[in-house]
Enzyme design. Sequence first.
Site, short mmCIF file in Angstrom:
data_model
loop_
_atom_site.label_atom_id
_atom_site.label_comp_id
_atom_site.label_asym_id
_atom_site.label_seq_id
_atom_site.Cartn_x
_atom_site.Cartn_y
_atom_site.Cartn_z
CE LYS A 170 -2.16 2.67 3.01
NZ LYS A 170 -1.86 4.04 1.94
CD GLU A 243 13.01 0.69 6.83
OE1 GLU A 243 13.72 0.14 6.23
OE2 GLU A 243 12.74 1.45 6.15
CD GLU A 374 10.86 13.09 10.87
OE1 GLU A 374 10.03 12.78 11.37
OE2 GLU A 374 11.50 12.44 10.77
P1 NAP Z 1 2.67 7.99 8.44
O1 NAP Z 1 1.85 9.38 8.10
O2 NAP Z 1 3.64 6.86 8.92
O3 NAP Z 1 2.37 7.29 6.50
C1 NAP Z 1 2.95 6.10 6.19
C2 NAP Z 1 2.33 4.98 5.44
O4 NAP Z 1 1.82 4.83 6.42
C3 NAP Z 1 1.27 5.58 4.56
O5 NAP Z 1 0.84 4.78 3.51
C4 NAP Z 1 0.24 6.26 5.12
O6 NAP Z 1 -1.05 5.96 4.53
C5 NAP Z 1 0.03 5.03 5.80
N1 NAP Z 1 -0.57 4.84 7.74
C6 NAP Z 1 -1.66 5.81 7.33
N2 NAP Z 1 -2.15 5.82 8.97
C7 NAP Z 1 -2.23 4.21 9.04
C8 NAP Z 1 -2.50 3.01 9.57
N3 NAP Z 1 -3.47 3.86 10.57
N4 NAP Z 1 -2.11 1.87 10.13
C9 NAP Z 1 -1.32 1.74 8.94
N5 NAP Z 1 -0.72 2.46 8.01
C10 NAP Z 1 -1.18 3.34 7.82
O7 NAP Z 1 4.30 8.76 7.17
P2 NAP Z 1 4.76 9.29 6.05
O8 NAP Z 1 4.11 10.91 6.87
O9 NAP Z 1 4.26 9.04 4.87
O10 NAP Z 1 5.88 9.68 6.45
C11 NAP Z 1 7.02 10.65 6.82
C12 NAP Z 1 7.44 9.29 8.24
O11 NAP Z 1 8.79 8.80 8.04
C13 NAP Z 1 8.71 10.87 9.01
O12 NAP Z 1 8.72 10.14 10.23
C14 NAP Z 1 9.86 10.01 8.46
O13 NAP Z 1 11.27 10.27 9.24
C15 NAP Z 1 9.95 8.81 8.31
N6 NAP Z 1 10.66 7.90 7.87
C16 NAP Z 1 11.60 7.02 7.81
C17 NAP Z 1 12.20 5.65 6.97
C18 NAP Z 1 13.08 5.32 7.61
O14 NAP Z 1 13.44 4.71 7.15
N7 NAP Z 1 13.34 4.80 9.23
C19 NAP Z 1 12.42 6.78 5.84
C20 NAP Z 1 11.85 7.13 5.28
C21 NAP Z 1 10.30 8.07 6.32
P3 NAP Z 1 -1.95 7.18 4.04
O15 NAP Z 1 -0.63 7.77 3.19
O16 NAP Z 1 -3.00 6.60 3.21
O17 NAP Z 1 -2.36 7.89 5.26
#
Ligand code: NAP
Length: 461
Positions: A170, A243, A374
């Site tokens: 997804k 991650e 962040e």
């Molecule tokens: P996010 O809001 O956590 O969303 C990530 C994914 O999770 C999206 O596909 C989102 O879907 C989905 N999601 C949302 N709510 C969910 C739920 N309740 N259950 C399961 N899946 C759900 O993160 P983001 O804003 O896209 O990404 C930014 C964050 O990712 C930052 O904190 C960054 O540091 C972190 N990141 C970490 C790494 C690493 O390797 N450590 C790498 C890249 C990014 P929807 O888009 O449909 O809401």
Amino acid sequence: MADYAMIINGEKVLSDSTFDVVNPATGEVFAKCPKATIAQLDEAVAAARKAFPEWSALADDQRVAIMNRIAGIIEQNQTELAELITREQGKPLSGPGSIFEVGGCMAWTQVTASMKLEPELVDDTPEDTIELYKKPIGVVGSITPWNWPLLIAIWHIMPALRVGCTVVMKPASYTPLATLRLVELINEVLPPGVLNVVSGSSDIGNAMSAHKDIDKIVFTGSIPVGQTIMGRAVSNLKSLTLELGGNDAGIILPGTDITPFLEPLFWGCFINAGQTCAALKRLFVHEDDYEDVCQKFTDYVTKIPVGDGMDEKNLIGPLGNAPQLETVKQYVDDARKKGARVLCGGAPSSGPGYFYPLTLVADVTDDMDLVKEEQFGTALPIIKYSTVDEAVQRANSLDVGLGGSAWSNDPEKAKAVAMRLEAGTVWVNAHGKLHRWPPSAGSNLPVLDLNSGLRASKPIP
Ligand code: NAP
């Protein structure tokens, strides 16, 4: 508007409802994406489960051959995939942007294919022979974020496929299109059901986390969503790889001549407009060097071309979406209100799109949101310190620890400080740099050197 389809059991699948995909450089909707139902997710999981016995029973060299064909397909479609990423996510085609991202996908696929999966001999005595095998776990659910949509998808997919798992993905709702197209292309060479993709909202992610027929979730994204997934995965004791977010510190040691480090420091902080998990998000500078570093870094940063990533002269694009723009704006406004000094940037750009200029903020304190949260964007706090011990203590004071770095003209001194940072990965005179693979010379395996994209980008006159 072009149609984009999900892939379930090797077939293109639409849905009765769709959601909009916005180009962050213009703020305009440029595509509609199918919004999966839970029934469609169930179909995808059932297809993956059905495909698992045959795929996992395939000889390893057959899977390797298919993965190498996938790498070739990615390479052939690099331009199309890169343009899709730029249009839905914003990162430029140029520099360490979308062409670089797709190149990384190809290299990562090749390198994963080239890794050895032989059993490890743990013990071999007249009494006992103990061997350790890497076995597929079953159906893997992959949930990806919007910042590096394709590269992170590849990080999730390729190790799973290599070992014999089948996958249901997804993508993030902001950036589903390049992933849908990638999965469509990959399916040209995979048996039906081995790799499926469903696009939709967090409801789909939620259902995946608790799905009884998914054996493992690999998730990259924010800490709160990771916590939710962990809670829901308990229902069938899923295996998890999470991650999550970070707020990396970089410490410039006292007396450092910053000039040779301006370029790696810039990309360490601002690659992908700062929207990278392991980007440098808190820069610590000694009080004696503070004004000099602020001045030199400001001079560097203000020369970087920012704009629509489809224009190849730009090296930094917009922020990925409207909420991200709002977060950066709020954090900078809060810092300014509490007495911080904005050295450059500091307010959203006028005109269309989610542009926030490259922004350096001096005289910050640890209680400001810009420092303790962040920010994930184009604003960097520059933090003054008096002693190295104090800088290390403040760098380690947050409850995240993804990456960290120390910078000095004497790498040994920097290494000694880097070793004191409480982070999973630390760098010396670099930040967020990916290592070559294989690490030693003399191998005939493909070399993964994502940093070549950074070197090729020499932005500064
Ligand atoms: P996010 O809001 O956590 O969303 C990530 C994914 O999770 C999206 O596909 C989102 O879907 C989905 N999601 C949302 N709510 C969910 C739920 N309740 N259950 C399961 N899946 C759900 O993160 P983001 O804003 O896209 O990404 C930014 C964050 O990712 C930052 O904190 C960054 O540091 C972190 N990141 C970490 C790494 C690493 O390797 N450590 C790498 C890249 C990014 P929807 O888009 O449909 O809401």
